[in-house]
Scaffold this active site. Structure first.
Site: not given
Length: 500
Positions: A89, A164, A188
């Site tokens: 990420k 996310s 997330s």
């Protein structure tokens, strides 16, 4: 634990075990493996279905893979993740790849040091293949950013991948790599795991360091491993834990880290387990029927696999738990403090400067402005922390009173949101505000539709007491092996041939 041996290598759905077996047999090299993943990314990310998950490819990846191949020939494996491509990420710092948090305000920013967990992965022999998309600054749950735009769900191109950490979820589901790193402040890691038929673990707060990860809320932030299988999730967790002097909360993990989390992976791991069904986290309207049906079938599978279920009728609703979250109250203080620290050498130095730059996605503006209006260290803030403490006591008491190993509920009450809509009714807040560990595993698919030929994935969530990651992995592994719900996405199929 079941591992793959002497099987012909297939890239799609490849695991750490199948890759290492192919390395040992001479059937595969790290360079060949990386080349195959790069070809999948080229085929599916910006053409074909245009999944739009990858922000940056590691420009040195083939040279790094070649070096690992030389080391393999000279002295064998460099570590337990030797040659395994990992997707990060893009709020996790890497010196060799820009770290943007998905924001144009950080475009072309190269951190002065790798994140603690990136060093851990490299020490284990892993290859950092790419930085992937997220909802900008990890602020919301649909995985859209000013750096890349909207990441798409590979099971239904009209839907988001959750968030996310949606870039990680999509990329793993589409077989862009083997392992992924997400971060989790509210939902997330687990939201994209649920939406993409992969596994996501939110560990006990303090088990994994946050040093070198762009923060949202230190009270609730953690990184978490993501993979297509529970076994690979456990193998990755082995390489992420450890005390970090720069993240004092990890000190409390020292007495709780397991030497090898794969020791818990037993095919009969659900036998004699007692699991509480948190009914108040299930939806009660027509829009919830499909998810409810899938998760009811999952409950039956748990019983068929040896678990006993206890119906819990607690007056505890996800909406009430969300009111204990301090993420927005901490965003300005924690993010701005990180940006302003001269050691981090950031191109912007506060949340206010981000807003003034205009270099961000419109979807996060209201949250940024709300965060600026909230006051940190107020009576209202302290009351939320007190509420978190009360929730920890309630959960611990319930689990002790009923002698439960874990709680279970749908991760989200409705299917993942269509693109352009907000993701509603997620249940991951419970683990986020208590700091308890939780695991999401695939539970099945909705009915096929024209936009989703095999249906939309649905994940089921298990929550345990602190430091019980091994128990969660045991439960998740037995459920996974007994149900085999994971399916490859229809919009990222096997490629007919590869050119090394």
């Amino acid at each position: 634990m079941v591992t793959q041996k002497n099987q012909p290598f297939v890239l799609e759905e490849a695991t750490i075990a199948s890759i290492h077996s192919a390395f040992r047999s001479g059937e595969l090299t790290a360079v060949q493996l990386v080349s195959m993943y790069l070809q999948r990314i080229e085929a599916f990310d910006q053409q074909g279905p245009k999944l739009n998950a990858v922000i940056t490819l590691n420009p040195h990846i083939l040279a790094e893979a070649e070096q690992l191949d030389k080391q393999w020939q000279a002295s064998g494996m460099t570590g337990p993740l030797h040659g395994i491509p990992v997707l990060l990420k893009d709020n996790v710092n890497t010196t060799a790849l820009a770290t943007t948090a998905g924001s144009l305000s950080l475009k072309n920013f190269y951190p002065p040091a790798d994140a603690f967990i990136v060093n851990k992965l490299r020490t284990a022999g892993a290859l950092i293949l790419a930085k992937v998309n997220l909802h900008e600054f990890a602020i919301w749950g649909e995985s859209v950013s000013s750096m890349l735009g909207q990441t798409v769900n590979p099971y239904d191109l009209s839907r988001t991948p959750g968030g996310s950490s949606g870039g990680t979820g999509t990329a793993l589901a589409a077989n862009y790599g083997v392992l992924g790193v997400g971060t989790d402040t509210v939902n997330s890691v687990r939201s994209p795991a649920s939406a993409n038929s992969v596994v996501g673990l939110r560990p006990t707060l303090g088990l994994i360091s946050r040093t070198g990860i762009i923060p949202y809320s230190y009270t609730q932030d953690t990184a978490g491993p993501m993979a297509r299988t529970v076994e690979d999730t456990a193998r990755m967790l082995n390489c992420l834990t450890g005390y970090d002097l720069c993240d004092p909360v990890t000190k409390q993990s020292e007495e709780h880290i397991e030497p090898d989390y794969t020791q818990f992976l037993h095919i009969n791991g659900l036998e004699k387990k007692k699991i509480g069904v948190l009914r108040s986290f299930w939806g009660g309207n027509e829009i919830h029927l499909e998810v409810n049906s899938i998760c009811e079938a999952a409950l039956q599978s748990l019983q068929d696999l040896g678990a006993s279920l206890v119906e819990l009728n607690l007056e505890l609703k996800a909406e009430d738990v969300l009111s204990a979250s301090v993420h927005l109250m901490e965003l300005d203080s924690h993010l701005s403090g990180y940006l302003a620290n001269p050691l981090n050498q950031m191109p912007v130095h506060s949340l206010t400067q981000i807003l003034e730059s205009g270099a961000f996605h419109p979807s996060i503006e209201s949250n940024l402005r709300e965060a600026l209006s909230l006051r940190f260290q107020t009576a209202a803030y302290q009351e939320r922390l007190n509420q978190q403490a009360r929730l920890r006591k309630i959960l611990a008491s319930v689990m002790e009173d009923y002698q439960l190993d874990a709680l279970v509920f749908p991760h989200q009450k409705r299917l993942v949101a269509p693109i352009g809509e907000q993701q509603l009714e997620r249940n991951g807040t419970l683990a986020a505000v208590t700091g308890f560990p939780s695991l999401v595993v695939p539970a099945g698919f909705s009915a096929p539709t024209q936009s989703s030929p095999i249906g939309v994935p649905v994940g089921i969530e298990f929550v345990a007491l602190p430091w019980q990651e091994g128990l969660l992995l045991q439960i998740g592994y037995a459920f996974e092996q007994g149900t085999r719900h994971r399916k490859e996405p229809p919009f990222a199929p096997a490629l007919s041939s590869f050119n090394y």
